[in-house]
Design a protein around this motif. Structure first.
Motif, PDB file in Angstrom:
ATOM      1  N   VAL A 101      -0.217 -65.674  -6.703  1.00 28.43           N
ATOM      2  CA  VAL A 101      -1.110 -64.979  -7.628  1.00 28.43           C
ATOM      3  C   VAL A 101      -1.279 -65.858  -8.862  1.00 28.43           C
ATOM      4  O   VAL A 101      -0.462 -65.843  -9.778  1.00 28.43           O
ATOM      5  CB  VAL A 101      -0.540 -63.600  -8.014  1.00 28.43           C
ATOM      6  CG1 VAL A 101      -1.501 -62.860  -8.943  1.00 28.43           C
ATOM      7  CG2 VAL A 101      -0.267 -62.766  -6.762  1.00 28.43           C
ATOM      8  N   LEU A 102      -2.334 -66.660  -8.838  1.00 25.04           N
ATOM      9  CA  LEU A 102      -2.523 -67.629  -9.906  1.00 25.04           C
ATOM     10  C   LEU A 102      -3.452 -67.062 -10.974  1.00 25.04           C
ATOM     11  O   LEU A 102      -4.583 -67.497 -11.143  1.00 25.04           O
ATOM     12  CB  LEU A 102      -3.061 -68.944  -9.345  1.00 25.04           C
ATOM     13  CG  LEU A 102      -2.106 -69.644  -8.377  1.00 25.04           C
ATOM     14  CD1 LEU A 102      -2.704 -70.945  -7.902  1.00 25.04           C
ATOM     15  CD2 LEU A 102      -0.741 -69.876  -9.017  1.00 25.04           C
ATOM     16  N   LEU A 103      -2.949 -66.071 -11.652  1.00 28.41           N
ATOM     17  CA  LEU A 103      -3.699 -65.440 -12.738  1.00 28.41           C
ATOM     18  C   LEU A 103      -2.832 -65.484 -13.991  1.00 28.41           C
ATOM     19  O   LEU A 103      -1.666 -65.074 -13.956  1.00 28.41           O
ATOM     20  CB  LEU A 103      -4.037 -63.984 -12.398  1.00 28.41           C
ATOM     21  CG  LEU A 103      -4.898 -63.760 -11.155  1.00 28.41           C
ATOM     22  CD1 LEU A 103      -4.967 -62.279 -10.829  1.00 28.41           C
ATOM     23  CD2 LEU A 103      -6.294 -64.320 -11.374  1.00 28.41           C
ATOM     24  N   VAL A 104      -3.408 -65.967 -15.085  1.00 29.63           N
ATOM     25  CA  VAL A 104      -2.628 -66.059 -16.315  1.00 29.63           C
ATOM     26  C   VAL A 104      -2.146 -64.670 -16.733  1.00 29.63           C
ATOM     27  O   VAL A 104      -1.029 -64.510 -17.236  1.00 29.63           O
ATOM     28  CB  VAL A 104      -3.470 -66.716 -17.430  1.00 29.63           C
ATOM     29  CG1 VAL A 104      -2.724 -66.705 -18.755  1.00 29.63           C
ATOM     30  CG2 VAL A 104      -3.825 -68.144 -17.039  1.00 29.63           C
ATOM     31  N   ASP A 105      -2.966 -63.668 -16.497  1.00 36.18           N
ATOM     32  CA  ASP A 105      -2.575 -62.295 -16.856  1.00 36.18           C
ATOM     33  C   ASP A 105      -1.356 -61.818 -16.083  1.00 36.18           C
ATOM     34  O   ASP A 105      -0.641 -60.930 -16.532  1.00 36.18           O
ATOM     35  CB  ASP A 105      -3.733 -61.327 -16.594  1.00 36.18           C
ATOM     36  CG  ASP A 105      -4.831 -61.477 -17.632  1.00 36.18           C
ATOM     37  OD1 ASP A 105      -4.588 -62.129 -18.656  1.00 36.18           O
ATOM     38  OD2 ASP A 105      -5.934 -60.939 -17.415  1.00 36.18           O
ATOM     39  N   GLU A 106      -1.151 -62.367 -14.880  1.00 35.40           N
ATOM     40  CA  GLU A 106      -0.029 -61.947 -14.040  1.00 35.40           C
ATOM     41  C   GLU A 106       1.207 -62.815 -14.246  1.00 35.40           C
ATOM     42  O   GLU A 106       2.280 -62.508 -13.725  1.00 35.40           O
ATOM     43  CB  GLU A 106      -0.439 -62.021 -12.563  1.00 35.40           C
ATOM     44  CG  GLU A 106      -1.596 -61.123 -12.196  1.00 35.40           C
ATOM     45  CD  GLU A 106      -1.159 -59.681 -11.976  1.00 35.40           C
ATOM     46  OE1 GLU A 106       0.019 -59.465 -11.658  1.00 35.40           O
ATOM     47  OE2 GLU A 106      -2.001 -58.788 -12.145  1.00 35.40           O
ATOM     48  N   ALA A 107       1.059 -63.907 -14.952  1.00 32.70           N
ATOM     49  CA  ALA A 107       2.153 -64.863 -15.090  1.00 32.70           C
ATOM     50  C   ALA A 107       3.167 -64.381 -16.111  1.00 32.70           C
ATOM     51  O   ALA A 107       2.837 -63.638 -17.046  1.00 32.70           O
ATOM     52  CB  ALA A 107       1.603 -66.219 -15.502  1.00 32.70           C
ATOM     53  N   ARG A 108       4.419 -64.822 -15.891  1.00 37.01           N
ATOM     54  CA  ARG A 108       5.481 -64.564 -16.863  1.00 37.01           C
ATOM     55  C   ARG A 108       5.622 -65.777 -17.751  1.00 37.01           C
ATOM     56  O   ARG A 108       5.451 -66.905 -17.327  1.00 37.01           O
ATOM     57  CB  ARG A 108       6.804 -64.326 -16.153  1.00 37.01           C
ATOM     58  CG  ARG A 108       6.906 -62.995 -15.465  1.00 37.01           C
ATOM     59  CD  ARG A 108       8.353 -62.652 -15.148  1.00 37.01           C
ATOM     60  NE  ARG A 108       8.971 -63.545 -14.170  1.00 37.01           N
ATOM     61  CZ  ARG A 108      10.006 -64.334 -14.409  1.00 37.01           C
ATOM     62  NH1 ARG A 108      10.561 -64.373 -15.596  1.00 37.01           N
ATOM     63  NH2 ARG A 108      10.511 -65.099 -13.454  1.00 37.01           N
ATOM     64  N   LYS A 109       5.986 -65.512 -19.001  1.00 35.12           N
ATOM     65  CA  LYS A 109       6.325 -66.620 -19.879  1.00 35.12           C
ATOM     66  C   LYS A 109       7.735 -67.093 -19.555  1.00 35.12           C
ATOM     67  O   LYS A 109       8.580 -66.295 -19.172  1.00 35.12           O
ATOM     68  CB  LYS A 109       6.276 -66.151 -21.346  1.00 35.12           C
ATOM     69  CG  LYS A 109       4.889 -65.724 -21.811  1.00 35.12           C
ATOM     70  CD  LYS A 109       4.243 -66.804 -22.611  1.00 35.12           C
ATOM     71  CE  LYS A 109       2.956 -66.411 -23.305  1.00 35.12           C
ATOM     72  NZ  LYS A 109       2.094 -65.470 -22.623  1.00 35.12           N
ATOM     73  N   PRO A 110       7.996 -68.386 -19.679  1.00 26.19           N
ATOM     74  CA  PRO A 110       9.355 -68.885 -19.361  1.00 26.19           C
ATOM     75  C   PRO A 110      10.398 -68.361 -20.349  1.00 26.19           C
ATOM     76  O   PRO A 110      10.070 -68.004 -21.458  1.00 26.19           O
ATOM     77  CB  PRO A 110       9.220 -70.392 -19.471  1.00 26.19           C
ATOM     78  CG  PRO A 110       7.994 -70.632 -20.266  1.00 26.19           C
ATOM     79  CD  PRO A 110       7.091 -69.445 -20.045  1.00 26.19           C
TER      80      PRO A 110
END
Ligand SMILES: [Zn+2]
Length: 55
Positions: A46-55
């Protein structure tokens, strides 16, 4: 997680266009540049910035 190497090679971070690496332990894809962490659901990244977690 079944992310093929060839698929990983063509995938890029949508935020910064850097390559991604597979994190087998957590079944996620991690950007090699900005470090955003993308989930993989049903073997589909799922390559969506909205779905990504911050490190
Ligand atoms: Zn990135």
């Amino acid at each position: 997680m079944k992310i093929d190497d060839w698929l990983l090679e063509i995938l890029a971070c949508p935020a910064c266009k850097a390559p991604l690496r597979a994190e087998a332990a957590t079944e996620e894809l991690v950007c090699t540049d900005c470090g955003l962490i993308y989930p993989v659901r049903d073997d589909i990244p799922v390559l969506l910035v909205d779905e990504a977690r911050k490190p």
